[in-house]
Motif scaffolding. Sequence first.
Motif: not given
Length: 328
Positions: A8-36
């Motif tokens: 169970t994850t927060d879709p809103g949080g997924d959107v923010v982290l994914t867009r940040a990761a696509q913009a090159g935010d490494i920390v955001a990608l790490g958080l996204l992978l850990e969440a899932h």
Amino acid sequence: MRRDPSPTTDPGGDVVLTRAAQAGDIVALGLLLEAHRPGMRAVALSILGPGPDADDAVQNAALTALRRIGDVRDPSAVGAWLRMIVRNACRSLLRTSSRTVPLDDLTRVAAGPGPEEVLERHALRDWVWEALEQLSPTLRVPMVLRHFSSRVTSYEEIARACAVPVGTIRSRLSQGRAKLAEALAATAASAHSDAARRTSASWEDAHDTLAAAERGDFGKVLAERWSPAAALMQGDTRLGGTETLLLGMECDLIAGVRQRPVHVAAGKGLTVWEMDLINPPDDPEHCPPAVAWIMTLDGGRVERLRLFHQPQMPLPPLPPLPPLAAAA
């Protein structure tokens, strides 16, 4: 029918982290992978059962997500995207000779730059290459071939290129993925080199090298850009030095064989040039259809070269002849 296990994850949080990761935010990608990660691991366990293969599938999927995050069109569905990658990674492990193309079942973006173009200008690529440089050459070569080459990707092909058993390659890839995860964490905050610029320069180098060879200047290229002690290797066995490389190139050119670069993976310590081999019309089977130049570098100069030739595809069997008509 079993549904995909997912956290169970927060879709809103997924959107923010994914867009940040696509913009090159490494920390955001790490958080996204850990969440899932729990959901990704659950998929692997449901297909492969507990054991090292499931761990390998999750690690493979994390690396693929790292490289292909630009593919995600619907950030709110990134969890399903990640689980799809795991599912494909599991299927790849279940096929003994499969290639690592885990996103072929997914719909690609119809317009705009493709994922590789996005990746070339993406900060994440620089981060991955910086981490790869931290691995030992023994682990780095299989990792680069498996995840960054376009043709030498199956366990069997990598084993032949490295002249070691398939089981050794599986072990080295498992160790490499684990150590790469550590290296990614260790290099996350450091300044990374420009991987896109290095890859572009390597493309030019490949074209320049082949053009020089056709002019008869391959020896000059070897003297200027390669180490004086450069060695042609088969596994850990030295087959010869620059004189052997020069002779081999001259023999191919005299026979009418030409090479055409089709893919480049360029790091500071390891570069792979993948080439089509174009045989002369009167001798179409003189050489295999393709070759990979797997080059270990020291201070920007080639120190070791492994040549991996793509084998000829076997001809399909002829259809059986129809039975002869009975004699009258």
